[in-house]
Design a protein around this motif. Structure first.
Motif, PDB file in Angstrom:
ATOM      1  N   GLY A  13       0.776  -1.228   0.000  1.00 63.02           N
ATOM      2  CA  GLY A  13       0.000   0.000   0.000  1.00 63.02           C
ATOM      3  C   GLY A  13       0.809   1.281   0.000  1.00 63.02           C
ATOM      4  N   HIS A  14       2.118   1.184  -0.156  1.00 69.46           N
ATOM      5  CA  HIS A  14       2.959   2.376  -0.068  1.00 69.46           C
ATOM      6  C   HIS A  14       4.045   2.367  -1.133  1.00 69.46           C
ATOM      7  CE1 HIS A  14       1.226   3.778   3.728  1.00 69.46           C
ATOM      8  NE2 HIS A  14       1.099   2.495   4.011  1.00 69.46           N
ATOM      9  N   GLU A  15       4.541   3.572  -1.425  1.00 77.56           N
ATOM     10  CA  GLU A  15       5.636   3.745  -2.378  1.00 77.56           C
ATOM     11  C   GLU A  15       6.973   3.577  -1.667  1.00 77.56           C
ATOM     12  OE1 GLU A  15       5.212   4.034  -5.647  1.00 77.56           O
ATOM     13  OE2 GLU A  15       3.058   3.847  -5.239  1.00 77.56           O
ATOM     14  N   PHE A  16       7.958   3.089  -2.373  1.00 79.44           N
ATOM     15  CA  PHE A  16       9.280   2.848  -1.791  1.00 79.44           C
ATOM     16  C   PHE A  16       9.959   4.118  -1.291  1.00 79.44           C
ATOM     17  CE2 PHE A  16      10.860  -1.500  -3.559  1.00 79.44           C
ATOM     18  CZ  PHE A  16       9.765  -2.120  -2.995  1.00 79.44           C
ATOM     19  N   ASP A  17       9.640   5.248  -1.884  1.00 83.12           N
ATOM     20  CA  ASP A  17      10.282   6.507  -1.487  1.00 83.12           C
ATOM     21  C   ASP A  17       9.641   7.141  -0.258  1.00 83.12           C
ATOM     22  OD1 ASP A  17      12.207   6.409  -3.486  1.00 83.12           O
ATOM     23  OD2 ASP A  17      10.932   7.462  -4.923  1.00 83.12           O
ATOM     24  N   GLU A  18       8.519   6.623   0.217  1.00 84.32           N
ATOM     25  CA  GLU A  18       7.872   7.190   1.405  1.00 84.32           C
ATOM     26  C   GLU A  18       8.760   7.005   2.623  1.00 84.32           C
ATOM     27  OE1 GLU A  18       3.661   6.385   2.280  1.00 84.32           O
ATOM     28  OE2 GLU A  18       3.549   5.562   0.237  1.00 84.32           O
ATOM     29  N   LEU A  19       8.799   8.039   3.460  1.00 85.82           N
ATOM     30  CA  LEU A  19       9.586   7.981   4.688  1.00 85.82           C
ATOM     31  C   LEU A  19       8.745   7.434   5.830  1.00 85.82           C
ATOM     32  CD1 LEU A  19      11.530  11.357   4.643  1.00 85.82           C
ATOM     33  CD2 LEU A  19      12.330   9.098   3.915  1.00 85.82           C
ATOM     34  N   GLU A  20       9.429   6.795   6.746  1.00 86.93           N
ATOM     35  CA  GLU A  20       8.749   6.290   7.936  1.00 86.93           C
ATOM     36  C   GLU A  20       8.145   7.457   8.716  1.00 86.93           C
ATOM     37  OE1 GLU A  20      11.645   4.312  10.448  1.00 86.93           O
ATOM     38  OE2 GLU A  20      13.033   5.964  10.238  1.00 86.93           O
ATOM     39  N   ALA A  21       7.125   7.147   9.524  1.00 89.86           N
ATOM     40  CA  ALA A  21       6.439   8.176  10.306  1.00 89.86           C
ATOM     41  C   ALA A  21       7.180   8.518  11.592  1.00 89.86           C
ATOM     42  CB  ALA A  21       5.019   7.703  10.635  1.00 89.86           C
ATOM     43  N   TRP A  22       8.010   7.598  12.066  1.00 87.94           N
ATOM     44  CA  TRP A  22       8.688   7.805  13.350  1.00 87.94           C
ATOM     45  C   TRP A  22      10.051   7.124  13.352  1.00 87.94           C
ATOM     46  CZ3 TRP A  22      10.338   4.210  17.026  1.00 87.94           C
ATOM     47  CH2 TRP A  22      10.795   4.769  18.244  1.00 87.94           C
ATOM     48  N   ALA A  23      11.011   7.794  13.973  1.00 85.85           N
ATOM     49  CA  ALA A  23      12.330   7.202  14.222  1.00 85.85           C
ATOM     50  C   ALA A  23      12.751   7.610  15.629  1.00 85.85           C
ATOM     51  CB  ALA A  23      13.353   7.684  13.207  1.00 85.85           C
ATOM     52  N   PRO A  24      13.516   6.776  16.311  1.00 91.47           N
ATOM     53  CA  PRO A  24      14.007   7.165  17.635  1.00 91.47           C
ATOM     54  C   PRO A  24      14.775   8.483  17.559  1.00 91.47           C
ATOM     55  CG  PRO A  24      14.455   4.847  17.218  1.00 91.47           C
ATOM     56  CD  PRO A  24      13.975   5.442  15.925  1.00 91.47           C
ATOM     57  N   GLU A  25      14.744   9.212  18.641  1.00 92.84           N
ATOM     58  CA  GLU A  25      15.422  10.504  18.707  1.00 92.84           C
ATOM     59  C   GLU A  25      16.887  10.362  18.280  1.00 92.84           C
ATOM     60  OE1 GLU A  25      16.467  13.898  22.019  1.00 92.84           O
ATOM     61  OE2 GLU A  25      14.689  12.648  22.313  1.00 92.84           O
ATOM     62  N   GLY A  26      17.311  11.289  17.442  1.00 96.29           N
ATOM     63  CA  GLY A  26      18.693  11.302  16.986  1.00 96.29           C
ATOM     64  C   GLY A  26      18.940  10.537  15.702  1.00 96.29           C
ATOM     65  N   LEU A  27      17.941   9.792  15.229  1.00 87.65           N
ATOM     66  CA  LEU A  27      18.105   9.022  13.986  1.00 87.65           C
ATOM     67  C   LEU A  27      17.291   9.663  12.874  1.00 87.65           C
ATOM     68  CD1 LEU A  27      17.879   5.336  15.255  1.00 87.65           C
ATOM     69  CD2 LEU A  27      19.926   6.698  14.801  1.00 87.65           C
ATOM     70  N   ASP A  28      17.825   9.619  11.661  1.00 86.76           N
ATOM     71  CA  ASP A  28      17.105  10.148  10.507  1.00 86.76           C
ATOM     72  C   ASP A  28      15.946   9.228  10.144  1.00 86.76           C
ATOM     73  OD1 ASP A  28      18.927  12.238  10.224  1.00 86.76           O
ATOM     74  OD2 ASP A  28      20.199  11.100   8.830  1.00 86.76           O
ATOM     75  N   LEU A  29      14.894   9.813   9.578  1.00 85.67           N
ATOM     76  CA  LEU A  29      13.813   9.010   9.013  1.00 85.67           C
ATOM     77  C   LEU A  29      14.347   8.306   7.771  1.00 85.67           C
ATOM     78  CD1 LEU A  29      10.825  11.510   9.263  1.00 85.67           C
ATOM     79  CD2 LEU A  29      11.326   9.576  10.766  1.00 85.67           C
ATOM     80  N   VAL A  30      13.932   7.076   7.565  1.00 83.48           N
ATOM     81  CA  VAL A  30      14.385   6.308   6.405  1.00 83.48           C
ATOM     82  C   VAL A  30      13.194   5.950   5.530  1.00 83.48           C
ATOM     83  CG1 VAL A  30      16.430   5.392   7.595  1.00 83.48           C
ATOM     84  CG2 VAL A  30      14.283   4.099   7.657  1.00 83.48           C
ATOM     85  N   SER A  31      13.462   5.599   4.295  1.00 81.00           N
ATOM     86  CA  SER A  31      12.412   5.268   3.333  1.00 81.00           C
ATOM     87  C   SER A  31      11.959   3.816   3.492  1.00 81.00           C
ATOM     88  CB  SER A  31      12.919   5.472   1.906  1.00 81.00           C
ATOM     89  OG  SER A  31      13.910   4.503   1.590  1.00 81.00           O
ATOM     90  N   LEU A  32      10.814   3.532   2.909  1.00 83.63           N
ATOM     91  CA  LEU A  32      10.332   2.150   2.892  1.00 83.63           C
ATOM     92  C   LEU A  32      11.336   1.257   2.165  1.00 83.63           C
ATOM     93  CD1 LEU A  32       8.157   0.067   3.524  1.00 83.63           C
ATOM     94  CD2 LEU A  32       6.980   0.777   1.416  1.00 83.63           C
ATOM     95  N   ARG A  33      11.970   1.776   1.120  1.00 82.88           N
ATOM     96  CA  ARG A  33      13.000   1.009   0.402  1.00 82.88           C
ATOM     97  C   ARG A  33      14.131   0.616   1.361  1.00 82.88           C
ATOM     98  NH1 ARG A  33      13.659   4.386  -3.047  1.00 82.88           N
ATOM     99  NH2 ARG A  33      12.721   3.431  -4.889  1.00 82.88           N
ATOM    100  N   TRP A  34      14.565   1.569   2.180  1.00 85.38           N
ATOM    101  CA  TRP A  34      15.627   1.309   3.161  1.00 85.38           C
ATOM    102  C   TRP A  34      15.184   0.227   4.135  1.00 85.38           C
ATOM    103  CZ3 TRP A  34      16.849   0.963   8.195  1.00 85.38           C
ATOM    104  CH2 TRP A  34      18.169   1.128   8.582  1.00 85.38           C
ATOM    105  N   ILE A  35      13.948   0.317   4.614  1.00 84.99           N
ATOM    106  CA  ILE A  35      13.434  -0.655   5.586  1.00 84.99           C
ATOM    107  C   ILE A  35      13.381  -2.057   4.978  1.00 84.99           C
ATOM    108  CG2 ILE A  35      11.377  -1.343   6.898  1.00 84.99           C
ATOM    109  CD1 ILE A  35      10.881   1.714   7.349  1.00 84.99           C
ATOM    110  N   ILE A  36      12.879  -2.159   3.757  1.00 85.04           N
ATOM    111  CA  ILE A  36      12.805  -3.469   3.098  1.00 85.04           C
ATOM    112  C   ILE A  36      14.202  -4.056   2.921  1.00 85.04           C
ATOM    113  CG2 ILE A  36      12.243  -4.633   0.910  1.00 85.04           C
ATOM    114  CD1 ILE A  36       9.909  -2.562   0.691  1.00 85.04           C
TER     115      ILE A  36
END
Length: 163
Positions: free
Chosen positions: A113-136
């Motif tokens: 249901g999502h595009e690979f370039d979409e960024l995550e909604a939440w990351a722990p403090e101090g970490l950059d948001l990553v894309s769905l592609r990165w997560i996969i």
């Protein structure tokens, strides 16, 4: 789940999700025919928390944590990593494998249901948001790495080897 390798000339989505599914299906193959007692054996002296059951529970946790907690931002679903808990999961190996399969199915729905370039909604403090592609890609690496651990554990438990 049956292992099906992605087509050799597949697009990026088919290739990445296909290889992740191959790794996911291999988890169950590595656990085939183990008793609950065998699955709870800690056979690595330097890693007493690493058992087949804790690895399967950890892989379920990784799917939940990355796709639901981080990507969707469902922080209320956050739970502690089973590899960090002082005790092993109480569930049977079959129950843990079923929970893992269910979590993987939920992850597949999210990815579909999502595009690979979409960024995550939440990351722990101090970490950059990553894309769905990165997560996969990370889950592909994470699952494959822990399959190596399952390989070693399985060989030490009952001598079973193979891909």
């Amino acid at each position: 789940m049956t292992r099906r390798f992605p087509p050799a000339a597949a697009d990026e989505r088919t290739m990445l999700t296909g290889w992740l599914d191959v790794q996911r299906a291999t988890v169950r193959l590595k656990c085939a025919d183990l008793t609950d007692e065998q699955a709870r054996l800690a056979v690595l002296p330097s890693s007493p928390r690493m058992t087949v059951t804790t690895l399967v529970a950890h892989l379920r946790w990784a799917e939940l944590s990355w796709f639901e907690t981080s990507f969707l931002g469902a922080r209320e679903l956050a739970v502690q990593d089973p590899l960090e808990l002082p005790q092993s999961p109480d569930a049977s190996l079959d129950e843990l494998l079923d929970e893992y399969d269910e979590q993987c199915a939920r992850s597949r729905e999210i990815v579909a249901g999502h595009e690979f370039d979409e960024l995550e909604a939440w990351a722990p403090e101090g970490l950059d948001l990553v894309s769905l592609r990165w997560i996969i890609t990370h889950l592909l690496e994470e699952t494959a790495r822990h399959l190596g651990h399952l390989d070693a554990l399985r060989e030490l438990i009952d001598g079973t080897t193979g891909y």
